[in-house]
Enzyme design. Structure first.
Site, PDB file in Angstrom:
ATOM      1  N   CYS A   1      13.619  11.994   5.825  1.00 34.83           N
ATOM      2  CA  CYS A   1      13.421  11.252   7.382  1.00 34.83           C
ATOM      3  C   CYS A   1      15.020  11.208   8.095  1.00 34.83           C
ATOM      4  O   CYS A   1      14.836  11.315   9.328  1.00 34.83           O
ATOM      5  CB  CYS A   1      13.329   9.756   7.243  1.00 34.83           C
ATOM      6  SG  CYS A   1      14.126   8.619   6.248  1.00 34.83           S
TER       7      CYS A   1
ATOM      8  N   GLU B   1      10.461   1.959   9.899  1.00 39.64           N
ATOM      9  CA  GLU B   1      11.418   3.150   9.623  1.00 39.64           C
ATOM     10  C   GLU B   1      10.699   4.365  10.003  1.00 39.64           C
ATOM     11  O   GLU B   1       9.708   4.564   8.858  1.00 39.64           O
ATOM     12  CB  GLU B   1      11.513   2.378   8.278  1.00 39.64           C
ATOM     13  CG  GLU B   1      12.714   3.814   8.102  1.00 39.64           C
ATOM     14  CD  GLU B   1      12.946   5.484   7.270  1.00 39.64           C
ATOM     15  OE1 GLU B   1      12.986   6.184   8.380  1.00 39.64           O
ATOM     16  OE2 GLU B   1      13.349   4.858   6.213  1.00 39.64           O
TER      17      GLU B   1
ATOM     18  N   LYS C   1       0.988  -1.108   0.139  1.00 36.31           N
ATOM     19  CA  LYS C   1      -0.193  -0.258  -0.237  1.00 36.31           C
ATOM     20  C   LYS C   1       1.140   0.979  -0.101  1.00 36.31           C
ATOM     21  O   LYS C   1       1.410   1.377   1.122  1.00 36.31           O
ATOM     22  CB  LYS C   1      -1.006  -0.096   1.209  1.00 36.31           C
ATOM     23  CG  LYS C   1      -1.963   1.137   0.901  1.00 36.31           C
ATOM     24  CD  LYS C   1      -2.460   2.033   2.048  1.00 36.31           C
ATOM     25  CE  LYS C   1      -1.551   2.399   2.929  1.00 36.31           C
ATOM     26  NZ  LYS C   1      -1.450   4.355   2.674  1.00 36.31           N
TER      27      LYS C   1
ATOM     28  N   GLU D   1       9.962  16.014  14.192  1.00 34.39           N
ATOM     29  CA  GLU D   1      10.273  16.881  13.022  1.00 34.39           C
ATOM     30  C   GLU D   1       9.553  17.356  12.321  1.00 34.39           C
ATOM     31  O   GLU D   1       7.862  16.953  11.917  1.00 34.39           O
ATOM     32  CB  GLU D   1       9.874  14.901  12.762  1.00 34.39           C
ATOM     33  CG  GLU D   1       9.923  14.661  10.805  1.00 34.39           C
ATOM     34  CD  GLU D   1      10.359  13.210  10.955  1.00 34.39           C
ATOM     35  OE1 GLU D   1       9.274  12.992  10.959  1.00 34.39           O
ATOM     36  OE2 GLU D   1      11.242  12.609  10.102  1.00 34.39           O
TER      37      GLU D   1
HETATM   38  P1  NDP Z   1       1.948   8.639   8.011  1.00 37.63           P
HETATM   39  O1  NDP Z   1       3.291   7.412   8.279  1.00 37.63           O
HETATM   40  O2  NDP Z   1       0.173   9.191   8.181  1.00 37.63           O
HETATM   41  O3  NDP Z   1       1.635   7.909   6.527  1.00 37.63           O
HETATM   42  C1  NDP Z   1       2.751   6.669   5.971  1.00 37.63           C
HETATM   43  C2  NDP Z   1       2.078   6.279   5.376  1.00 37.63           C
HETATM   44  O4  NDP Z   1       1.140   5.084   6.637  1.00 37.63           O
HETATM   45  C3  NDP Z   1       0.935   5.889   3.879  1.00 37.63           C
HETATM   46  O5  NDP Z   1       1.227   5.112   3.298  1.00 37.63           O
HETATM   47  C4  NDP Z   1      -0.391   6.277   5.385  1.00 37.63           C
HETATM   48  O6  NDP Z   1      -1.408   6.194   4.572  1.00 37.63           O
HETATM   49  C5  NDP Z   1      -0.232   4.913   6.310  1.00 37.63           C
HETATM   50  N1  NDP Z   1      -1.004   5.077   6.967  1.00 37.63           N
HETATM   51  C6  NDP Z   1      -1.324   5.715   7.819  1.00 37.63           C
HETATM   52  N2  NDP Z   1      -2.244   5.046   8.410  1.00 37.63           N
HETATM   53  C7  NDP Z   1      -2.461   4.235   9.014  1.00 37.63           C
HETATM   54  C8  NDP Z   1      -2.438   2.845   9.503  1.00 37.63           C
HETATM   55  N3  NDP Z   1      -3.700   3.308  10.535  1.00 37.63           N
HETATM   56  N4  NDP Z   1      -2.399   1.819   9.363  1.00 37.63           N
HETATM   57  C9  NDP Z   1      -1.520   1.320   8.531  1.00 37.63           C
HETATM   58  N5  NDP Z   1      -1.375   2.797   7.144  1.00 37.63           N
HETATM   59  C10 NDP Z   1      -1.568   3.763   7.234  1.00 37.63           C
HETATM   60  O7  NDP Z   1       2.360  10.208   7.870  1.00 37.63           O
HETATM   61  P2  NDP Z   1       2.078  11.104   6.938  1.00 37.63           P
HETATM   62  O8  NDP Z   1       1.738  11.066   5.031  1.00 37.63           O
HETATM   63  O9  NDP Z   1       0.593  11.473   7.338  1.00 37.63           O
HETATM   64  O10 NDP Z   1       2.795  12.561   7.260  1.00 37.63           O
HETATM   65  C11 NDP Z   1       2.336  13.331   8.444  1.00 37.63           C
HETATM   66  C12 NDP Z   1       4.380  13.244   9.601  1.00 37.63           C
HETATM   67  O11 NDP Z   1       4.797  11.636   9.261  1.00 37.63           O
HETATM   68  C13 NDP Z   1       5.239  13.698   8.036  1.00 37.63           C
HETATM   69  O12 NDP Z   1       4.521  15.589   8.459  1.00 37.63           O
HETATM   70  C14 NDP Z   1       6.695  13.460   8.328  1.00 37.63           C
HETATM   71  O13 NDP Z   1       7.208  14.371   9.937  1.00 37.63           O
HETATM   72  C15 NDP Z   1       6.542  11.850   8.776  1.00 37.63           C
HETATM   73  N6  NDP Z   1       6.646  11.413   7.615  1.00 37.63           N
HETATM   74  C16 NDP Z   1       8.023  10.840   7.544  1.00 37.63           C
HETATM   75  C17 NDP Z   1       8.421   9.884   6.658  1.00 37.63           C
HETATM   76  C18 NDP Z   1       9.539   9.194   6.848  1.00 37.63           C
HETATM   77  O14 NDP Z   1       9.778   8.584   5.845  1.00 37.63           O
HETATM   78  N7  NDP Z   1      10.120   8.876   8.746  1.00 37.63           N
HETATM   79  C19 NDP Z   1       7.758  10.074   5.714  1.00 37.63           C
HETATM   80  C20 NDP Z   1       6.226  10.564   5.606  1.00 37.63           C
HETATM   81  C21 NDP Z   1       6.056  10.925   6.297  1.00 37.63           C
HETATM   82  P3  NDP Z   1      -2.001   7.313   3.623  1.00 37.63           P
HETATM   83  O15 NDP Z   1      -1.179   8.796   3.906  1.00 37.63           O
HETATM   84  O16 NDP Z   1      -2.570   6.637   2.489  1.00 37.63           O
HETATM   85  O17 NDP Z   1      -3.512   7.954   4.097  1.00 37.63           O
END
Ligand code: NDP
Length: 495
Positions: free
Chosen positions: A287, A253, A178, A387
C-alpha cells in the site's frame, strides 16, 4: 483435499452455504487447498459468538492485563515455533519470495510481543478539575471497544492479520476476523494457535469467504462495535457507508500512490537501492509503494539508467526458489497490472524496461510480471494517478523544491512518501509539507511495530501499530469522584 473451516465460538465448522472455494498457488496456477465459502449467516453466527463472549461471558475483557499479555506472549511463541511452516504457507498462497515471508513471520511474532508489553504499561490519566461541585478528582481509564470486526487484504496475509488481531485482543476486545478469500491459509493456522493456547470460546472468531458475501455483514451489523479494514479505497468507502447504521467505530488503511522525491544532491546509488525496495518489494503489492518517483531533472537520465539496470538484473521465480521477485497474487490481479501497463503505453509514457508478463522457465503457468519503469510520465496519466499494486513505477521530473512538493501532493491519496537529499534542513522542510501519514528520509518502506502507520486523505483514517494502534481498539472512560460525601454546593448559586 481437506477443507479448512471457519472457527466460531471455539469450534471449527463449515459454512452454512456448504460451498467451498479453491485456494490457488499463483506461482503455477495449481489448487493448493480448499476452504469453506462463507455467507452472511456465518458472519452473523460469528458476531453472535463474539457478542456473547464480550457481553455475557466477559472472561477476556475482565482478565487482568498481565494475564492477557501472557496469552499474547504464548501466541507469539507458538507462531515462532511454526515459523517455517507459516512462511511456506504465505509464499505458496501469496506468491512472495520465501525470505520475505520469513520476515513477515518474524514481524508477526514481534507484533504480538509488542502489544503484550504495551498492555501492561500505564494508560489513562489523572486530572486536576474545578471545584464548582465541591472537591472532585477525575481520572480516565481505557476499555475495550467491544466486538471488533477485522478485514484484511492479500498482500501480507499473516502480517496484516497480526497488525489488527494483536492490539484488538490486547485491549480485551472480542473479534471476528475475515482474511482475503485469496490468501486465507495462514489465518487458519493463526486460529489453530489461538485454539491451542486456550483463548476463551468466542473471543476470536474466523470467517472465511468473499467480501461481498461474508465481509459486508461485518460492516453493516449493528452488533459490531468497530470495523477495521485494510484494502482498496473503493472497498473502504463501501465499508464506511455500511458502518453508518449503528455509528460503529471505523478504521481504514487504504490505498496509495506515494511519491518518492529524489533531489540531485542525494546519494544516487543509495537512492536507487531504496527506490527498488520502495516499488519492487513484495512484487509492488504494497500500500505504501513508492510508485511515483519524482526526480530532479538534472540527474534524471543517470538515475533512470541505473534503476533500469538494477530492475533488469532482478531474478524472478516461484516464491519457494527465493528469487528477487515472486508471482503476482492472482490471475485477476495480473490482468489488472497488465491493464495498467497497456494504458500507460497508450497514454504516451515511455517504457524503459519490463512492461510484460514473465513466462520463462518454471514461471510459464504462474502470474509473473517483469519489473516495469515508465519514464516521461505526466500528471494526467492513469499511471500517475491510480494505484497499480504491482511492480510498476512512474517517473516524473521537477526542477525546484516547491515544484517537488506540489507534485507530491497532487494526488487524492496520502499514505506515504519519501525524500532523498543530503541537505538535512530540506529533508525536514519537504517531509513537513508532504500530506501523508508515513514518511521516510533517505530510505523507503521500513516499517516498525513501535511506530504508527496509516494515511491522510483518501488513504483512510485511524492508525495501525504503535501506541496509536492500541488506542484504536479502546474507548476512553472518564471517572469523576466526589471527595466529600453529599452535595457541597450547586454551581449556579456559587459565590
Ligand atoms: P479489496 O479492497 O476489495 O479487498 C480487501 C479485503 O476486503 C478482502 O478481504 C475483501 O474480501 C474484502 N472486501 C471486499 N469487498 C468487501 C465488502 N463489500 N465488504 C467487506 N469486505 C469486503 O481489494 P482487492 O483484493 O479486490 O484488490 C483490489 C485492489 O485494491 C488492488 O489492486 C489494490 O489496488 C488495492 N489493494 C490495496 C491494499 C492496501 O493495503 N492498501 C491491499 C489490497 C488491495 P475478498 O477479497 O475476500 O472478497
Amino acid at each position: 483435499m481437506e477443507v479448512r473451516n471457519n472457527y466460531i465460538n471455539g469450534r471449527w465448522q463449515a459454512s452454512v452455504s456448504g460451498a467451498t472455494r479453491e485456494v490457488i498457488n499463483p506461482s503455477n496456477g495449481e489448487v493448493i487447498a480448499l476452504v469453506t465459502d462463507s455467507v452472511a449467516e456465518d458472519s452473523k453466527q460469528a458476531i453472535a459468538a463474539a457478542r456473547h463472549a464480550f457481553d455475557h461471558d466477559g472472561s477476556w475483557r475482565r482478565m487482568a492485563g498481565p494475564k492477557r499479555a501472557d496469552m499474547l506472549l504464548r501466541i507469539a511463541d507458538a507462531i515462532a515455533a511454526r515459523a517455517d511452516e507459516l512462511a511456506v504457507m504465505d509464499t505458496l498462497d501469496n506468491g512472495k519470495p520465501l525470505r520475505e515471508a520469513r520476515c513477515d513471520v518474524d514481524d508477526a511474532v514481534a507484533c504480538f510481543r509488542y502489544y503484550a508489553g504495551l498492555i501492561t504499561k500505564p494508560q489513562g490519566g489523572v486530572y486536576e478539575v474545578s471545584d464548582g461541585f465541591g472537591p472532585m478528582h477525575a481520572y480516565s481509564m481505557h476499555e475495550p471497544v467491544g466486538v471488533c470486526a477485522l478485514i484484511t487484504p492479500w498482500n501480507y496475509p499473516l502480517l496484516m492479520a497480526t497488525w489488527k488481531l494483536a492490539p484488538a485482543l490486547a485491549a480485551g476486545n472480542c473479534v471476528v476476523f475475515k482474511p482475503s478469500e485469496v490468501t486465507p491459509l495462514s489465518a487458519v493456522a493463526l486460529f489453530e494457535i489461538f485454539d491451542a493456547v486456550g483463548l476463551p470460546a468466542g473471543t476470536a472468531n474466523l470467517v472465511l469467504g468473499s467480501g461481498p458475501a461474508a465481509g459486508q455483514e461485518l460492516a453493516a451489523s449493528h452488533d459490531v462495535d468497530m470495523i477495521t479494514f485494510t484494502g482498496s479505497t473503493r472497498t473502504g468507502q463501501t465499508i464506511a457507508a455500511a458502518a453508518v447504521g449503528n455509528l460503529k467505530k471505523v478504521g481504514l488503511e487504504l490505498g496509495g500512490k506515494s511519491p518518492n522525491i529524489i533531489f540531485a544532491d542525494a546519494d544516487l546509488e543509495g537512492a536507487v537501492e531504496w527506490a527498488m525496495i520502495g516499488v519492487f518489494f513484495n512484487q509492488g503489492e504494497v500500500c505504501s509503494a513508492g510508485s511515483r518517483i519524482l526526480i530532479e531533472a538534472s540527474i534524471k537520465d543517470r538515475f533512470v539508467a541505473r534503476l533500469a539496470e538494477r530492475a533488469n538484473a532482478m531474478t524472478i521465480a516461484p516464491g519457494m526458489k527465493d528469487a528477487d521477485m515472486g508471482a503476482i497474487v492472482s490471475a485477476a490481479q495480473l490482468e489488472k497490472v497488465l491493464g495498467h501497463i497497456e494504458r500507460a503505453k497508450q497514454q504516451g509514457a515511455t517504457l524503459v524496461c519490463g512492461g510484460e508478463r514473465y513466462v520463462e522457465g518454471d514461471c510459464a503457468n504462474g502470474y509473473f510480471v517483469r519489473p516495469t519503469i515508465f519514464d516521461n510520465c505526466t500528471r494526467d496519466m492513469d499511471i500517475v494517478r491510480e494505484e497499480v499494486f504491482g511492480p510498476v513505477v512512474a517517473i516524473q521530473t521537477f526542477t525546484t523544491e516547491a515544484e517537488a512538493i506540489a507534485m507530491a501532493n497532487d494526488t487524492p491519496y496520502g499514505l506515504a512518501g519519501g525524500v532523498f537529499t543530503s541537505d538535512g534542513a530540506r529533508a525536514l522542510r519537504v517531509v513537513k509539507e508532504v500530506r501523508a501519514g508515513v514518511t521516510w528520509i533517505n530510505c523507503y518502506n521500513p516499517t516498525f511495530n513501535e511506530a504508527p502507520w496509516g494515511g491522510y486523505k483518501m488513504s483512510g483514517y485511524g492508525r495501525d501499530l504503535g501506541v496509536n494502534g492500541l488506542l484504536e481498539y479502546q474507548q476512553v472512560k472518564q471517572v469523576s469522584i466526589n471527595l466529600q460525601p453529599g452535595l457541597v454546593g450547586w454551581y449556579p448559586q456559587r459565590g
